[in-house]
Design a protein around this motif. Structure first.
Motif, PDB file in Angstrom:
ATOM      1  N   TYR A   1      44.934  32.131  38.795  1.00 34.44           N
ATOM      2  CA  TYR A   1      44.339  30.793  38.723  1.00 34.44           C
ATOM      3  C   TYR A   1      42.941  30.879  38.141  1.00 34.44           C
ATOM      4  O   TYR A   1      42.373  31.975  37.987  1.00 34.44           O
ATOM      5  N   GLU A   2      42.382  29.713  37.823  1.00 38.22           N
ATOM      6  CA  GLU A   2      41.040  29.683  37.258  1.00 38.22           C
ATOM      7  C   GLU A   2      40.037  29.783  38.399  1.00 38.22           C
ATOM      8  O   GLU A   2      39.962  28.894  39.235  1.00 38.22           O
ATOM      9  N   PHE A   3      39.273  30.864  38.423  1.00 39.82           N
ATOM     10  CA  PHE A   3      38.378  31.128  39.557  1.00 39.82           C
ATOM     11  C   PHE A   3      37.054  30.392  39.354  1.00 39.82           C
ATOM     12  O   PHE A   3      36.725  29.454  40.086  1.00 39.82           O
ATOM     13  N   ILE A   4      36.293  30.803  38.365  1.00 43.54           N
ATOM     14  CA  ILE A   4      35.035  30.113  38.068  1.00 43.54           C
ATOM     15  C   ILE A   4      35.174  29.520  36.668  1.00 43.54           C
ATOM     16  O   ILE A   4      35.067  30.252  35.682  1.00 43.54           O
ATOM     17  N   PRO A   5      35.425  28.226  36.567  1.00 45.65           N
ATOM     18  CA  PRO A   5      35.628  27.636  35.247  1.00 45.65           C
ATOM     19  C   PRO A   5      34.463  27.983  34.317  1.00 45.65           C
ATOM     20  O   PRO A   5      33.305  27.840  34.695  1.00 45.65           O
TER      21      PRO A   5
ATOM     22  N   LEU B   1      33.641  30.924  33.388  1.00 48.81           N
ATOM     23  CA  LEU B   1      33.247  32.332  33.542  1.00 48.81           C
ATOM     24  C   LEU B   1      34.446  33.257  33.678  1.00 48.81           C
ATOM     25  O   LEU B   1      34.523  34.262  32.999  1.00 48.81           O
ATOM     26  N   ALA B   2      35.349  32.920  34.550  1.00 41.32           N
ATOM     27  CA  ALA B   2      36.427  33.863  34.797  1.00 41.32           C
ATOM     28  C   ALA B   2      37.666  33.204  35.384  1.00 41.32           C
ATOM     29  O   ALA B   2      37.569  32.363  36.280  1.00 41.32           O
ATOM     30  N   LYS B   3      38.809  33.610  34.845  1.00 44.30           N
ATOM     31  CA  LYS B   3      40.073  33.341  35.510  1.00 44.30           C
ATOM     32  C   LYS B   3      40.351  34.546  36.389  1.00 44.30           C
ATOM     33  O   LYS B   3      39.749  35.592  36.210  1.00 44.30           O
TER      34      LYS B   3
ATOM     35  N   ASP C   1      42.045  41.854  37.095  1.00 44.78           N
ATOM     36  CA  ASP C   1      42.080  42.057  35.648  1.00 44.78           C
ATOM     37  C   ASP C   1      40.747  41.687  35.003  1.00 44.78           C
ATOM     38  O   ASP C   1      40.663  41.502  33.800  1.00 44.78           O
TER      39      ASP C   1
ATOM     40  N   VAL D   1      34.711  40.156  37.608  1.00 43.10           N
ATOM     41  CA  VAL D   1      34.274  39.363  38.777  1.00 43.10           C
ATOM     42  C   VAL D   1      35.197  39.598  39.953  1.00 43.10           C
ATOM     43  O   VAL D   1      34.745  39.835  41.082  1.00 43.10           O
TER      44      VAL D   1
ATOM     45  N   ALA E   1      36.930  39.504  31.199  1.00 39.67           N
ATOM     46  CA  ALA E   1      38.298  40.020  31.322  1.00 39.67           C
ATOM     47  C   ALA E   1      38.357  41.425  30.744  1.00 39.67           C
ATOM     48  O   ALA E   1      37.822  41.676  29.664  1.00 39.67           O
TER      49      ALA E   1
END
Lengths: 632, 501
Positions: A79-83, A85-87, A145, A148, A207
């Motif tokens: 899922y999208e963790f920090i829109p 910045l990181a999925k 993956d 973060v 990523a």
């Protein structure tokens, strides 16, 4: 050979790899929120969740083997963790699955062992909750993956470690050790965070696939900076110089914790980070050089500390530092060393967990005594513990055909190829290992009884000895299995790359023979001093070298002189300055305008008067400001 | 539906209602119900907010003083929305936590709860105001209920603390008043409406003066180093609930004001003063943390940690990157939950033991494990442990700041280590070790107290793993703000073909 592309994956056990993390996490949540109601079955639930996690790992491994080697890197989107910045997703590849198998398998055994070891502790449920929490965080660390999510797992295992070192919270020494471990790790995390910030500023992504696939496009200066910062993180988590000081104190935790977290898994996370970030280090020679130097320095330092400890757990902890030093050394060499670093990590996970649990079994029998000078002759009363410990011992000193022989020898060969000085230092380290491990075994299991009168040692129950037997089987066969025919290097290659030419195994090379000779000398010397001769009940004073080793090479003294004491002064100064300086200045200003400071205190009597004063004060400012603005 | 006016109206009517109730217990229950209604209405409003719609939504504008172009103008963008949500969440929690706090003194219990609701209306108003003059009015008026809550219901030194708080705030407020009036007359638009004033001040020197007028007021409110000395006194003397609203919400008006007014109204001045503000912020981060380590009073300690945290927020606002700006906004929300939990649990301890001094505790974990456990979670959120929402915001602020200002970001990251020291050392002294004689009979959290702590812990955890709902609302608003300041994010050295990461 370059690492393979990551293929998006869904379905099968790998598609459900998130269960590996979720199951123990649920276990921890149930046990912590359920409170006393879950006391009765808490330990069983904890074991169940660890074993279930292992089953998912094993099934994922089987599925992975079904793919062609070039297609064994499978990415799973979560899922999208920090829109922006990181999925968050998982990466199941030969590297991560190797860790998953180690963590869940050894983790399950240690969960089972703990049923017996913690049987009389009123807070056993909480212990299992923390163990489950640890397993979940560790699996997130290796399956993430991106950097973060890795960091979330990284600090998660730090939290579990903090909670478990300080598990016996009423003991001030345990509480202090737990706090120290967390803070020293935070120093490492400071470096890791800065490394992550630099990665983001350079690539605008965190990523692994994007960063590592494009690492070669970044300047070598940037890569060196990132590499060194990641190394600081690795030093904290893996107790490498100069951030090693917390690990010895961490032995305050219950022994299964020392086996699982502070030997087999968590402390190896630094090695994982370096190997995973391989493409960054391969573009940064200086960083690689520093990694190898740190590795060699720590493998020697840990071994020297190990020679002087009478506390069985601390001797083993010094040994852990030292063995991780070997892994870091191999990881610093580059792709040719990665397979040996991870293979040694796995075999070390087995034989060191075996010995820590063995030490726990001894302590269990000896009223929690840890001083080896009060052991002796235990091989007769605890035969199972003795034999399994002996196998672990032979494995770690590199007795021919046992695990350590293959994996540690591989590291020495690779290091020798890379840089002869580093290689020979690693050989010397192996000789010291032969001495301190033999010393430990002779003091504990051989010689005369030196027991306290109240000690009535007995063999531990099956729930504790069966895990020992399983681990010692691993300590026998795993090295041969992984190294012969370059089996593990071939398996790992799609994830971390491999050298153009696979190294051949030389059983009778010069360094190999030199290592064996030095180990034999070390063991023989230990036999003379601690096996055949009588062990004094009180440690002799020894030379300044002994003192140096006993004091952990003055690591703590150095930290105290450099950071703690100046820090305390700085804190006191800052508090004083804040009360007198900043506050005093402002109070003085207010007093200057509104009268005396005494009046400031007297206006407390009435809201109206203070408000009037304020309005007066404000009006003055208003008028002044109006003049300034009006003249613009 | 006039959502924002309704929210304020319900709070004000509730405040009046409380004074009419004759029975203290009934008054408390009534307050709790009113605050829960406000929360429900706020949530209902929030779900209707469309993140990619108009910048300001739920707008209402009425003439107030037509002669001067003063309006009653309220509306929210994503930034204001999450802060109003924060206020609406914290008030019922504070009401429940303060159940017995007003009973110790001779003052009226009902008045205390009535003040809480008055304050809630003003907190909503100050974030929602789109008229600069109206904002100023709320900014000042907020002081009054808080002054009484500290001065009448606080600790032994409450009067001193309350007066100090008031003096500092009024001083800042008057500077802002000057700047507001000057802005009005120099802009020459005949209106105080914020959207009409954006971009009207072109002259850089004028911008600088007006910027300072606003900024100093906000720096005192936030508080930014070296304007922070009122905060430890006020927070230590205020009842725990009032301290939560003071540090958790009222102070956010300062950082919110920087983001909304200092940046958008005076973009050139903001850029000019950025090095100064970033320097003050970084000093505050490290200084606040070091002074926190040396505190002997737990409420003062928590207050100083906030000085450090406000440094992070201000740094994020002025770093002017999307990540830092959004992170700073999220930080304002998360810090409310985190500090709220810390102050309230500290309050429970103080209520039991009658002392704020850390040295008076020891080994509490053994007798009150739930209390100690939740205190640890709150502490871990203060040191931004990943998995708790505070990590996300601190990580965003630092990542975003590092993109543009490497050295300040590196120094600020030292705060990560210092935070571990001040939290874990306090925890060790209070909760670990042998149980002190004086706390041997300390009861664990009761049901009411668990209901206070549970929502905060749940929010910290949920937004720790899934901050997307908040960030989806915050991100567009921050991007909009930055584009009106006309700054763009720095470009990466190695462009990577993005796969949506």
């Amino acid at each position: 050979m370059e690492p393979a592309e990551i293929i998006q994956h869904s379905g099968g056990a790998i598609g459900a790899a998130w269960l590996m993390i979720a199951l123990p996490l649920v276990g921890a949540a149930v046990l912590l929120l359920g409170g006393r109601r879950t006391d009765k079955f808490g330990h069983l639930l904890g074991v169940l969740m660890a074993v279930a996690s292992f089953v998912v790992a094993a099934l994922s491994f089987a599925q992975l083997l079904g793919f062609a080697p070039g297609e064994r890197r499978r990415g799973i989107e979560l899922y999208e963790f920090i829109p922006g910045l990181a999925k968050v997703g998982l990466l199941v590849d030969p590297l991560s699955i190797s860790f998953c198998l180690l963590i869940t398998f050894v983790g399950s055994l240690i969960h089972i062992y703990s049923i017996g070891y913690m049987a009389h502790d009123p807070n056993r449920r909480r212990f299992f909750a923390y163990l489950n929490l640890f397993v979940a965080a560790m699996l997130l660390l290796v399956l993430a993956d991106n950097y973060v999510a890795l960091f979330v797992g990284w600090e998660g295992v730090g939290l579990a470690s903090y909670l478990l070192i300080g598990f016996w919270q009423h003991k001030p020494s345990a509480a202090t050790a737990a706090k120290k471990a967390f803070i020293v790790n935070r120093v490492g995390d400071f470096g890791l965070l800065l490394g992550i910030f630099t990665i983001f500023a350079t690539f605008h992504t965190l990523a692994f696939s994007d960063v590592l696939g494009n690492a070669s496009k970044a300047s070598s200066g940037t890569l060196t900076a990132i590499g060194l910062l990641l190394l600081v993180g690795a030093c904290g988590k893996s107790a490498q110089l100069p951030l090693q000081s917390w690990l010895l104190d961490a032995m305050e935790g219950p022994t299964p914790v020392s086996a699982l977290i502070h030997a087999a898994t968590m402390v190896t996370a630094g090695v994982y980070l370096i190997v995973r970030s391989g493409p960054i280090f391969q573009g940064a020679e200086t960083a690689q050089l520093v990694v190898t130097i740190v590795g060699v320095a720590t493998l020697l330092a840990g071994a020297i500390i190990g020679t002087a400890k009478d506390d069985i757990k601390k001797a083993l902890a010094g040994s852990t530092m030292s063995q991780i030093g070997y892994m870091v050394l191999a990881a610093g060499v580059g792709p040719v060393g990665y397979a040996f670093a991870i293979a040694h990590l796995i075999t070390h996970g087995f034989f060191k967990a075996d010995m820590f649990l063995g030490a726990g079994s001894v302590m269990h029998a000896m009223n929690d005594e840890v001083d080896m000078r009060k052991y002796g002759a235990l091989r007769k009363v605890m035969p199972l513990t003795f034999w399994t410990f002996l196998i672990g011992y032979l494995a770690i000193i590199g007795f021919p055909l046992l695990s350590g022989y293959f994996t540690k020898d591989g590291i020495i060969e690779v290091a020798m190829e890379h840089n002869a000085i580093l290689g020979w230092l690693a050989v010397i380290g192996a000789g010291i290992t032969g001495f301190y491990m033999s010393r430990l075994v002779f003091m504990t299991f051989f010689g005369a009884k030196r027991w306290e009168p109240t000690a009535h040692p007995h063999e531990s129950p099956a729930v504790m000895t069966v895990p020992l037997i399983v681990l010692s089987i691993g300590a026998i066969v795993l090295g041969w299995f992984l190294i012969m025919g370059n089996r593990f290097m071939t398996f790992l290659a799609p994830a971390v790359g491999a050298p153009e030419e696979m190294p051949a195994f030389h059983p009778f090379s010069v360094p190999g023979l030199a290592t064996l000779a030095l180990v034999a000398i070390g063991a023989a010397y230990a036999w003379m001093k601690y096996g055949r001769a009588e062990v004094p009940a009180v440690a002799p004073r020894g030379s300044f070298l002994t003192t140096f080793a006993r004091r952990d090479l003055y690591g703590d003294a150095l930290n105290e002189a450099l950071f703690m004491r100046p820090g305390q002064w700085l804190t006191r100064l800052a508090v004083f300055f804040d009360n007198r300086g900043v506050d005093g200045l402002v109070n003085g200003l207010a007093a200057g305008i509104g009268g005396t400071s005494g009046r400031l205190r007297r206006v407390q009597t009435g809201f109206v008067r203070s408000y009037a004063l304020s309005i007066f004060l404000g009006a003055a400012v208003l008028a002044g400001a109006w003049l300034v603005v009006g003249n613009l | 539906m006039p959502w924002l006016s309704t929210l304020m109206g319900v709070s004000v009517l509730g405040a009046l209602g409380v004074t009419l109730v004759r029975n203290d217990k009934l008054a408390k229950q009534f307050t709790l119900v009113v605050s829960l209604i406000v929360l429900a209405l706020t949530v209902a409003m929030a779900v209707q907010f469309s993140p990619n719609g108009d910048k300001f939504q739920f707008a209402e504008t009425y003439d107030w003083i037509p002669a001067f172009g003063v309006h009653y103008g309220v509306a929210v963008d994503g930034i204001a929305l999450v802060l109003i949500l924060l206020s609406a969440i914290l008030v019922p929690i504070v009401v429940l936590a303060s159940w017995h706090d007003a009973e110790a003194g001779k003052r009226s219990v009902r008045t205390y709860f009535s003040l809480l609701l008055v304050l809630e209306a003003m907190m909503i108003g100050v974030f929602a105001a789109t008229d600069v003059f109206l904002f100023y009015v709320f900014f000042e008026a907020m002081l009054i209920p808080m002054y009484f809550m500290i001065g009448s219901y606080g600790g032994a030194q409450r009067s001193y603390a309350a007066v100090k708080f008031l003096l500092y705030s009024l001083f800042g407020g008057l500077l802002m008043l000057v700047a507001v009036i000057a802005l009005y007359s120099i802009a020459g638009k005949g209106t105080f409406m914020f959207p009409d004033l954006v971009g009207t001040i072109q002259d850089v020197t004028t911008q600088k003066w007006l910027f300072l007028g606003f900024f100093i007021a906000f720096a005192i409110k936030a508080p930014l180093w070296p304007f922070h000395t009122w905060l430890p006194d006020a927070a230590a003397q205020a009842p725990a609930g009032a301290a939560v609203l003071l540090v958790g919400v009222l102070d956010k008006v300062g950082t919110y004001g920087m983001l909304r007014f200092c940046l958008e109204l005076f973009p050139d001045a903001a850029k000019f003063f950025t090095p100064l503000v970033i320097t003050l912020s970084v000093i505050g981060i490290v200084y606040g943390a070091i002074v926190a380590i040396g505190q002997t009073d737990m409420k003062r300690l928590i207050a100083y940690t906030s000085v450090s945290h406000f440094g992070f927020i201000a740094m994020g606002v002025f770093a002017m990157t999307t990540s830092a700006g959004a992170g700073a906004t999220l930080y304002m929300v998360n810090h409310g939950f985190s500090t709220g939990a810390l102050f309230l649990i500290a309050g429970f301890l103080i209520y039991r033991r009658g002392s704020q001094f850390i040295a008076d505790y020891g080994g509490v974990q053994k007798v009150a494990p739930v209390l100690a456990g939740t205190f640890l979670v709150a502490g871990l959120s203060s040191l931004s442990l990943p998995g708790l929402s505070t990590f996300v915001s601190e990580f965003m602020v630092l990542t975003g700041t590092y993109q543009r200002y490497v050295v300040p970001a590196v120094i600020a990251t030292v705060g990560v280590i210092l935070a571990a020291i001040y939290i874990l050392w306090m925890y060790q002294r209070m909760m670990n070790g042998p149980t002190a004689e004086s706390v041997k009979s300390l009861p664990d959290l009761n049901a009411r107290e668990k209901w206070v702590v549970a929502p905060l812990v749940a929010l910290l955890l949920v937004f720790g793993f899934y901050p997307k709902p908040l960030l989806d609302v915050i991100n567009p608003a921050v991007k909009d703000t930055l584009s009106s300041v006309s700054v763009t994010d720095p470009q990466p050295a190695v462009p990577v073909a993005q796969e949506g990461q």
